[in-house]
Design a protein around this motif. Structure first.
Motif, PDB file in Angstrom:
ATOM      1  N   LEU A 215       0.830  -1.195   0.000  1.00  0.00           N
ATOM      2  CA  LEU A 215       0.000   0.000   0.000  1.00  0.00           C
ATOM      3  C   LEU A 215       0.871   1.253   0.000  1.00  0.00           C
ATOM      4  O   LEU A 215       2.076   1.188   0.253  1.00  0.00           O
ATOM      5  N   ILE A 218      -1.070   4.992   4.405  1.00  0.00           N
ATOM      6  CA  ILE A 218      -2.188   4.364   5.129  1.00  0.00           C
ATOM      7  C   ILE A 218      -2.733   5.270   6.235  1.00  0.00           C
ATOM      8  O   ILE A 218      -3.599   4.860   7.007  1.00  0.00           O
ATOM      9  N   VAL A 256      -6.993   4.487   6.321  1.00  0.00           N
ATOM     10  CA  VAL A 256      -6.684   3.262   5.584  1.00  0.00           C
ATOM     11  C   VAL A 256      -6.097   2.235   6.554  1.00  0.00           C
ATOM     12  O   VAL A 256      -6.381   1.039   6.467  1.00  0.00           O
ATOM     13  N   ARG A 257      -5.309   2.703   7.495  1.00  0.00           N
ATOM     14  CA  ARG A 257      -4.734   1.826   8.514  1.00  0.00           C
ATOM     15  C   ARG A 257      -5.836   1.065   9.262  1.00  0.00           C
ATOM     16  O   ARG A 257      -5.740  -0.143   9.491  1.00  0.00           O
ATOM     17  N   VAL A 260      -7.343  -1.649   7.077  1.00  0.00           N
ATOM     18  CA  VAL A 260      -6.485  -2.832   7.023  1.00  0.00           C
ATOM     19  C   VAL A 260      -6.621  -3.651   8.306  1.00  0.00           C
ATOM     20  O   VAL A 260      -6.797  -4.878   8.266  1.00  0.00           O
TER      21      VAL A 260
END
Length: 328
Positions: A215, A218, A256-257, A260
């Motif tokens: 990615l 993130i 985004v972290r 995930v």
């Protein structure tokens, strides 16, 4: 069915996309005479195969003649414009194409609809799919309909111009609205989008089909919702007696972290960091750090999301796990 019998006739551009699919499905269920505009003959064939009662048309938002022909022949009472590539990353690679298709393309469609309205003597309801990218690195959060637009990407700039032109046609006398859509996902999202990339790789890693997930940044925050909920919002907006602009969002941002972590947790992997590779080459230039919308105006119409962030991630990962099982 045609215009002469007083039917509701809807033209959905971008009918092969994630939102287009759900919207076509929704209008078929409502009993509309549904026409889908596709970018290719292959796309038109796929649409007809999935929805036998739908009429497919091949046209390009960059081509005034083809757009005009479709509108003249269909004579729609409703138009929803979802056409054009939705990748912000791609807009950096093809900025002039982005400006033409996503910026000027909707104007071609608006003008064709306006001319139809003048000749038919009946209103044409028009809905433009705008984007949270029009706000760029917004000075205030959450963003509302009145928040100044300050796009920082070619995609956002093109969408902002189109949104402005919708307002111009609205002032001219069209029932033309804009839906300012924040990130919304589903199992129909292509794997080139980060949310689907994450859910797909989490499923693959959990089943031994992959070893890592690569990615970019993130630590950007996005307001993520469920695509079918957002399509329901489009229908709600289109049904209003007056045209306007509406933010379509959940009102909650996640990084985004977090996406995930939630995806990997769902498949029983807690040490997700050991599987993730950060590649600076995947960082986007001028990527807005945080986008979160205030959907109060839309909520006042009775709309609200049915799926929260964690449920959304679970839906996507579960769908990718099911796809992998089907291929075994």
């Amino acid at each position: 069915m045609g215009a002469s019998d007083g039917s509701n006739i809807v033209l959905v551009t971008g009918a092969n996309g994630q939102d287009g699919h759900y919207l076509v499905e929704r209008f078929v269920a409502r009993g509309f005479d549904v026409h889908g505009m596709c970018h290719s003959t292959e796309g038109a064939s796929r649409l007809i195969a999935e929805f036998p009662g739908v009429t497919a048309h091949v046209a390009d938002l960059a081509d005034t003649a083809s757009i005009t022909d479709v509108v003249v022949n269909v004579r729609p009472t409703h138009i929803v414009n979802l056409a054009g590539n939705t990748s912000v990353e791609r807009s950096w690679q093809f900025p002039t194409e982005t400006a033409d298709v996503l910026g000027v393309g909707p104007v071609r469609l608006l003008e064709a609809a306006w001319q139809l309205q003048l000749s038919a003597g009946a209103p044409v309801r028009f809905l433009q799919a705008s984007s949270a990218e029009v706000f760029g690195d917004a000075l205030s959060s959450p963003q509302r309909e009145s928040t100044p637009r300050m796009p920082v990407t070619p995609y956002g700039a093109a969408k902002s111009f189109a949104q402005e032109m919708v307002a111009v046609y609205r002032a001219r006398g069209m029932l033309a609205s804009s839906a300012i859509l924040y990130n919304h996902e589903s199992p129909r999202r292509p794997a080139s989008f980060v949310a689907r990339k994450i859910s797909r790789q989490a499923a693959l890693i959990a089943t031994g089909g992959a070893e890592s997930l690569t990615l970019g940044n993130i630590d950007v925050f996005r307001d993520w919702g469920y695509a079918p909920d957002y399509v329901e919002a489009l229908v709600t907006i289109l049904d209003q007696p007056d045209a306007s602009e509406y933010v379509v969002a959940t009102g909650v941002a996640h990084s985004v972290r977090q996406f995930v972590k939630t995806a990997f947790s769902y498949v029983g992997i807690d040490d997700w960091e050991s599987y993730v590779i950060i590649d600076p080459a995947l960082y986007r230039p001028a990527d807005p750090k945080s986008l979160v919308g205030d959907p109060a105006k839309l909520r006042s119409l009775g709309w609200k999301p049915s799926v929260d962030f964690e449920q959304l991630v679970h839906i996507m990962v579960e769908a990718d796990l099911a796809l992998l099982e089907d291929r075994v």
